[in-house]
Design a protein around this motif. Structure first.
Motif, mmCIF file in Angstrom:
data_model
loop_
_atom_site.group_PDB
_atom_site.id
_atom_site.type_symbol
_atom_site.label_atom_id
_atom_site.label_comp_id
_atom_site.label_asym_id
_atom_site.label_seq_id
_atom_site.Cartn_x
_atom_site.Cartn_y
_atom_site.Cartn_z
ATOM 1 N N CYS A 1 0.794 -1.219 0.000
ATOM 2 C CA CYS A 1 0.000 0.000 0.000
ATOM 3 C C CYS A 1 0.836 1.283 0.000
ATOM 4 C CB CYS A 1 -0.954 0.026 1.202
ATOM 5 S SG CYS A 1 -2.405 -0.990 0.934
ATOM 6 N N LYS B 1 3.612 1.797 -1.542
ATOM 7 C CA LYS B 1 4.360 1.953 -2.784
ATOM 8 C C LYS B 1 3.462 2.565 -3.851
ATOM 9 C CE LYS B 1 7.077 -2.037 -1.558
ATOM 10 N NZ LYS B 1 7.336 -3.433 -1.810
ATOM 11 N N ARG B 2 3.970 3.523 -4.549
ATOM 12 C CA ARG B 2 3.171 4.207 -5.558
ATOM 13 C C ARG B 2 3.527 3.776 -6.974
ATOM 14 N NH1 ARG B 2 0.864 9.580 -3.963
ATOM 15 N NH2 ARG B 2 0.852 9.503 -1.718
ATOM 16 N N ARG C 1 -0.436 3.258 -9.662
ATOM 17 C CA ARG C 1 -1.352 4.286 -9.155
ATOM 18 C C ARG C 1 -2.708 3.708 -8.761
ATOM 19 N NH1 ARG C 1 -1.067 9.821 -11.946
ATOM 20 N NH2 ARG C 1 -0.730 10.780 -9.953
ATOM 21 N N HIS D 1 -2.536 1.952 -5.489
ATOM 22 C CA HIS D 1 -2.433 2.944 -4.414
ATOM 23 C C HIS D 1 -3.817 3.491 -4.061
ATOM 24 C CE1 HIS D 1 -1.024 6.306 -2.036
ATOM 25 N NE2 HIS D 1 -1.764 7.100 -2.794
ATOM 26 N N CYS E 1 -5.918 0.874 -2.252
ATOM 27 C CA CYS E 1 -5.509 0.772 -0.843
ATOM 28 C C CYS E 1 -6.129 1.902 -0.030
ATOM 29 C CB CYS E 1 -3.992 0.832 -0.718
ATOM 30 S SG CYS E 1 -3.154 -0.672 -1.198
#
Length: 106
Positions: A7, A9-10, A13, A16, A19
């Motif tokens: 969650c 880590k981008r 997208r 993300h 999450c």
């Protein structure tokens, strides 16, 4: 999406945003309420969670946008009924991981 460990880590997208959608406390409550499998209206969900309709409507739109919930017409006056989206296995996995971590903390 692997789960909660990813969650922060981008790199992806969409993962993300998914999450973020599930980790919000009210959205988590909505998803848990919907686990029973039956369709519910905004009014049903708002009453069950003792929240204003506008707040619930906003969070339902977020969950729908992230493919956790699906809506269909059918409640009259253009009000949709919400249920789990068929592709929302990632959201169920995240809820299970959140619940397991919370149980460990108790």
């Amino acid at each position: 999406m692997a789960g909660l460990e990813d969650c922060g880590k981008r790199e992806d997208r969409e993962d993300h945003y998914r999450c973020a959608a599930v980790l919000h406390p009210l959205r988590g409550q909505i998803l848990r309420l919907m686990l029973g499998g039956r369709e519910r209206s905004i009014a049903d969900i708002a009453a069950e969670l003792a929240q204003p309709l506008g707040r619930i409507g906003y969070h339902l739109r977020v969950l729908k946008r992230r493919d956790a919930l699906k809506a269909r017409s059918g409640c009259g006056a253009g009000r949709p009924l919400y249920r789990w989206a068929p592709q929302a296995h990632w959201a169920r996995k995240m809820l299970d991981e959140i619940d397991a971590r919370n149980a460990e903390d108790e």
